[in-house]
Design a protein around this motif. Structure first.
Motif, PDB file in Angstrom:
ATOM      1  N   LYS A  91      -0.724  -4.937 -10.364  1.00 55.30           N
ATOM      2  CA  LYS A  91      -0.242  -5.741  -9.241  1.00 55.30           C
ATOM      3  C   LYS A  91      -0.485  -7.206  -9.548  1.00 55.30           C
ATOM      4  O   LYS A  91      -1.479  -7.587 -10.161  1.00 55.30           O
ATOM      5  CB  LYS A  91      -1.006  -5.360  -7.954  1.00 55.30           C
ATOM      6  N   TYR A 113      -1.003  -9.396  -7.291  1.00 52.47           N
ATOM      7  CA  TYR A 113      -1.811 -10.031  -6.242  1.00 52.47           C
ATOM      8  C   TYR A 113      -2.716  -8.995  -5.584  1.00 52.47           C
ATOM      9  O   TYR A 113      -2.505  -7.789  -5.712  1.00 52.47           O
ATOM     10  CB  TYR A 113      -0.927 -10.687  -5.192  1.00 52.47           C
ATOM     11  N   LEU A 117      -1.401  -9.869   0.387  1.00 48.96           N
ATOM     12  CA  LEU A 117      -0.181 -10.580   0.772  1.00 48.96           C
ATOM     13  C   LEU A 117      -0.322 -10.965   2.232  1.00 48.96           C
ATOM     14  O   LEU A 117      -0.503 -10.105   3.085  1.00 48.96           O
ATOM     15  CB  LEU A 117       1.048  -9.685   0.590  1.00 48.96           C
ATOM     16  N   LYS A 141      -1.341 -13.802  -2.165  1.00 46.84           N
ATOM     17  CA  LYS A 141       0.035 -14.273  -2.109  1.00 46.84           C
ATOM     18  C   LYS A 141       0.331 -14.696  -0.678  1.00 46.84           C
ATOM     19  O   LYS A 141       0.128 -13.899   0.245  1.00 46.84           O
ATOM     20  CB  LYS A 141       1.003 -13.171  -2.533  1.00 46.84           C
ATOM     21  N   LEU A 159      -2.298  -3.973  -0.522  1.00 50.42           N
ATOM     22  CA  LEU A 159      -1.963  -4.045   0.887  1.00 50.42           C
ATOM     23  C   LEU A 159      -1.874  -2.692   1.564  1.00 50.42           C
ATOM     24  O   LEU A 159      -1.957  -2.585   2.763  1.00 50.42           O
ATOM     25  CB  LEU A 159      -0.626  -4.786   1.054  1.00 50.42           C
TER      26      LEU A 159
END
Lengths: 210, 758
Positions: free
Chosen positions: A3, A5, A8, A58, A192
């Protein structure tokens, strides 16, 4: 696939037309400033990844049109936002007064636990100032929201405003995560999907995974 | 007898012989002697008587004689006296007379001298006249005098010493005159060199006056100018120059018999001068108009003077020689002007130079000199002028575009509305009825550019004015230049604009703006026809003038949308080992689709083509990215749950595509972008390997877009994921079967792949 990040965050910029929402976003995402005013039509977004306590965060920042005629389009984006920047123009009394209306708007449309922040923009224009810093602070205290004066033109406090909001969201999220997952075995470094607040259905997958 | 003889003797004086003979012979002698004695006695008596009678008288006479003697003595004394007196008086008289004689001689001498002198005098006066003429530099009369002196006067005068001196002086004088006249000629040449620019200037001015002459102005001049005219100086340019030294010189040389030499000398000198004239005084003519003016004036002046000499007909200048010189010069002039004008970047200067050249050409025509290759030069300059103008307008356009906000013009009141309507031809019927603030569909750069194009046309036409082109040709050329300006310069500026990223809305506005500009080109043509007074030509359509720019803008819109799609897809956070799908589309997909539909509705001003292109680009990007996600080699395992989730997201996108987000699409057209992804997903989720393997290689098969390689790849990932999850559970029978089938299919796919590869 690795990934890019860790978190998010969806942020939203709201406020009257012409207070400098786009300029603030432009400053934050491109570190540039354009003196000419082009009013935003509908909605746009920028993405910038920041580093927060060793985590890649992000930020997807939605820039809304301040004009009334775009209100229906823009309110649709309140729901998914995790943080909202309320922007007013220190040289424009009306825009400051309208902050209350914008807060009401948030209360009606956004999720209850959304992080908020008030920005008094254009603080470089001291000569034209109509709203004192104290009044801004007072309003913030009234609503228990953080407040900061910024200048997109002079690049003053724009970074720190976004960082503060992002940090608050992150703290709140981690707190909730710990609360919902007392074992605390797998905090941090998660994607996330580990964010159960927004996606109740993902509980299912989480359960089956464990 | 004796008596008779005596008588006879007495009676006869001589011849006495016969008488004597008779006596002698006769006897009578005594008688005779007696008679003779008697006779003697008689005569004695008579003598005595006579003596008696005259005695007294005798005495008296003696007495008287004595008296006379005294008287005579008296008289003698008196006479001596008188004589002495006379002698005294005559002595002075004689002296006087002698003086008189000398005086007379002197007088005679003087007269002779005067006569000689009078003869010399004309020579001397002529000589002095000659001297004074030489001194007064009136050489031609001096020469004439000299000639007269030499041939008429000098021979007449005679061999004086001074005459000889004069004679020797004559050749010297002649030489001096020749030298002096040559000096005069040099002065003259120097003088006309100085004057010829003025001559040229005057000629140009007259030509200009003549060109600008109309009936009205002539009448006006007549009314005002009669008194003024009298006081004005020369009427003709060549009158500025006093040619008399030249003519004098010519006369002198023809008198001296050196006319041809002189002509040769003159021409050689003038040729040299011409060479000097043809080199511009200031090195850079392109710096100022004055340099060009001076240059043309000098050249023109030079040839006007020569032309005048030709028509004056003294033989100094021949037609051939003049034309030859001119031919040489005009080429030089043209090339000088060409090199200098090619460096000019100032249109105003170009215009003034062009004006000067046109005037120059017209003046040349007046003087009957051929103008080639100057019209050619003007043509070349016209092209350069257009270039210069375009360069200038590129700056203007760039400025307009750089400062443009590309937001539709909004007017608050009638004045502002009228201002826009005055500058740009817009059919505002619909807008007319709307309340303020009214909003034009185009941005402020449209009227600004339109006005600038008009300015350009004005500036451009300024050059073609006075070139003697007819209206239609001018209009055609102006149209061509204007459309060149728009299609090249303006489009170039637009492309430059697209080099930096522009907000979507501005791109849209630019496309809209170019459409309005294109629509206005007809008005520009009308405008051109109006000022050139020619028929409106509408054959040339400018419909696709900005198509390239629009394509650029559309491309940028597509790029922008694709970039946004990419940004959304970068937010993708699939859990590839997801056991159970959430039942909801991923949030980035829903965000993306709502964002796209929002953007697409805001693109409604765009031409259909552009919107279709934009939505095509966006959907294609989505499909490609999703498909790549699935086949990404970095993703090693994909669970069927994850596949379902992705399938769900794809279905969302397909719904969006099927929902005809913009008008003008062919039915199902957007869905085609998802076709290969759809087939792949259907194949895997439907486990429809038998029909896939059956149809393979057949066109139009159900899974014709799925390559064995892609299918194998995805199958491999699925297998990996299943193997991982099965660690925890015991394989059931149907799962074992499934695994077996999977392996078989995989093997077949690999085979197919190898076949294709080999």
């Amino acid at each position: 696939m690795a990934k890019t990040y860790d978190y998010l965050f969806k942020l939203l910029l709201i406020g009257d037309s012409g207070v400098g929402k786009t300029s603030i976003l432009f400053r934050f995402s491109e570190d540039a400033f354009n003196i000419s005013f082009i009013s935003t039509i509908g909605i746009d977004f920028k993405i910038r990844t920041i580093d927060l306590d060793g985590k890649k965060v992000k930020l997807q920042i939605w820039d809304t049109a301040g004009q009334e005629r775009f209100r229906t389009i823009t309110t649709a984006y309140y729901r998914g936002s995790m943080g909202i920047m309320l922007v007013y123009d220190v040289t424009n009394e009306k825009s400051f007064e309208n902050i209350k209306n914008w807060i009401r708007n948030i209360e009606e449309n956004a999720s209850a636990d959304v992080e908020k922040m008030i920005l008094g923009n254009k603080c470089d224009l001291e000569a034209k100032r109509q709203v004192s810093k104290e009044r801004g602070e007072q309003l913030a205290v009234e609503y228990q929201i953080k407040f900061i004066e910024t200048s997109a033109k002079d690049s003053l406090n724009v970074e720190s405003a976004f960082y503060t909001l992002a940090r608050d969201i992150k703290a709140k999220m981690e707190k909730k995560q710990e609360a919902s997952n007392p074992a605390g075995a797998r905090t941090g470094g998660h994607q996330l999907r580990n964010e159960p607040q927004r996606k109740p259905t993902s509980w299912l997958s989480r359960c089956s995974l464990l | 007898m004796t008596n008779a003889t005596i008588q006879e003797i007495e009676g006869i004086d001589d011849y006495w012989g016969p008488a004597f003979r008779s006596i002698y012979e006769g006897e009578g002698h005594e008688a005779f002697v007696q008679q003779l004695d008697e006779r003697i006695k008689q005569h004695d008596k008579e003598i005595e008587k006579l003596c008696n009678f005259h005695y007294q008288g005798f005495i008296d006479s003696i007495r008287e004689l004595l008296q006379v003697r005294s008287h005579a003595e008296e008289l003698h004394a008196e006479i001596s006296n008188v004589d002495a007196n006379v002698k005294d008086t005559t002595d002075s008289l004689c002296a006087k007379a002698e003086e008189l004689i000398r005086a007379r001689r002197v007088e005679l001498n003087i007269a002779a001298t005067i006569e000689k002198m009078e003869l010399c005098l004309p020579l001397l006066t002529t000589y002095s006249k000659l001297k004074s003429q030489v001194e007064a530099k009136r050489y031609y009369p001096a020469l004439k005098t000299l000639e007269q002196l030499e041939h008429v006067l000098l021979p007449r005068v005679g061999p004086y010493k001074w005459c000889a001196q004069i004679s020797t002086d004559i050749p010297r004088l002649r030489q001096a005159i020749q030298d002096a006249s040559m000096a005069d000629l040099r002065d003259f040449l120097e003088n006309i060199r100085k004057l010829s620019p003025q001559v040229g200037a005057m000629a140009l001015k007259q030509t200009q006056d003549m060109l600008g002459r109309s009936l009205a102005s002539i009448v006006k001049n007549k009314k005002e100018g009669i008194s003024a005219r009298e006081s004005t100086g020369p009427q003709c340019p060549h009158e500025l120059v006093d040619f008399s030294p030249l003519h004098r010189c010519l006369h002198i040389h023809s008198v001296l018999g050196a006319k041809n030499d002189f002509i040769q000398y003159y021409r050689a000198q003038r040729k040299q001068q011409a060479r000097l004239v043809l080199i511009p005084a200031s090195v850079n003519l392109h710096d100022s108009i004055q340099g060009v003016k001076n240059y043309l004036n000098a050249v023109l002046g030079f040839f006007i003077l020569e032309e005048h000499l030709l028509s004056a007909g003294a033989g100094l200048v021949s037609k051939d020689w003049l034309l030859d010189m001119w031919g040489m010069s005009v080429t030089k002039v043209a090339s000088t002007l060409r090199t200098n004008t090619s460096l000019i970047t100032d249109p105003t200067l170009m215009l003034s130079i062009k004006h000067q050249i046109v005037l120059f050409i017209n003046t040349l025509k007046c003087y009957g000199l051929p103008t080639d290759p100057l019209p050619m030069l003007l043509q070349e300059m016209a092209e350069h002028y257009t270039e210069v103008l375009m360069q200038r307008w590129v700056v203007v356009f760039r400025d307009i575009l750089d400062n443009a906000s590309f937001v539709p013009i909004e007017v608050e009141n009638q004045d502002q509305y009228d201002e826009v309507m005055d500058t740009f031809p817009y059919d505002g019927e619909e807008l007319e009825t709307q309340p303020f603030p009214r909003k034009f569909p185009f941005s402020s750069s449209v009227p600004a550019v339109y006005v600038q194009v008009k300015e350009f046309i004005y500036a451009w036409l300024k050059y073609s004015a006075g070139l003697g082109l007819c209206g239609a040709r001018r209009a055609a050329a102006a149209r061509q230049s204007a459309s060149l300006l728009l299609s090249r310069s303006f489009t170039g500026c637009l492309s430059a604009l697209f080099r930096r990223p522009l907000p979507l809305m501005q791109l849209v506005q630019i496309i809209v703006d170019t459409q309005y500009l294109e629509g206005a080109t007809l008005c520009l043509y009308e405008f051109i026809s109006n000022i050139t007074g020619s028929e409106l030509v509408t054959t040339q359509t400018a419909g696709s003038m900005f198509q390239a720019a629009r394509d650029d803008a559309e491309q940028q819109i597509c790029d922008k949308l694709e970039k946004k799609v990419d940004e959304f897809l970068d937010l993708e956070n699939y859990d590839w080992l997801l056991v159970e799908p959430t039942g909801q589309a991923s949030s980035f997909v829903t965000d993306m689709l709502s964002y796209l539909s929002g953007v697409l509705t805001s693109l409604e001003q765009l031409p259909e083509r552009a919107r279709v292109a934009a939505v095509r680009a966006a959907t294609n990007r989505i499909a490609t990215r999703l498909r790549n996600l699935l086949l990404d080699p970095a993703v090693k395992q994909i669970s069927s749950g994850a596949l379902d989730q992705l399938n769900l997201d794809v279905i969302q996108c397909e719904q969006f595509a099927a929902g005809e987000p913009v008008p003008g699409l062919k039915e199902g057209e957007l869905l085609e972008h998802f076709a290969s992804l759809r087939q792949l997903l259907d194949l895997i989720t439907g486990w429809d390997w038998s029909s896939y393997l059956h149809d393979i290689g057949i066109d139009g098969g159900k899974y014709s877009l799925v390559t064995p390689r892609d299918a194998a790849m995805l199958l491999e990932k699925l297998k990996e994921a299943e193997q991982k999850s099965s660690v925890f559970s015991v394989l059931k029978k149907n799962e074992r079967d499934r695994r077996k089938l999977l392996d078989t299919v995989l093997k077949q796919l690999k085979q197919l792949q190898n076949q294709d590869g080999s």
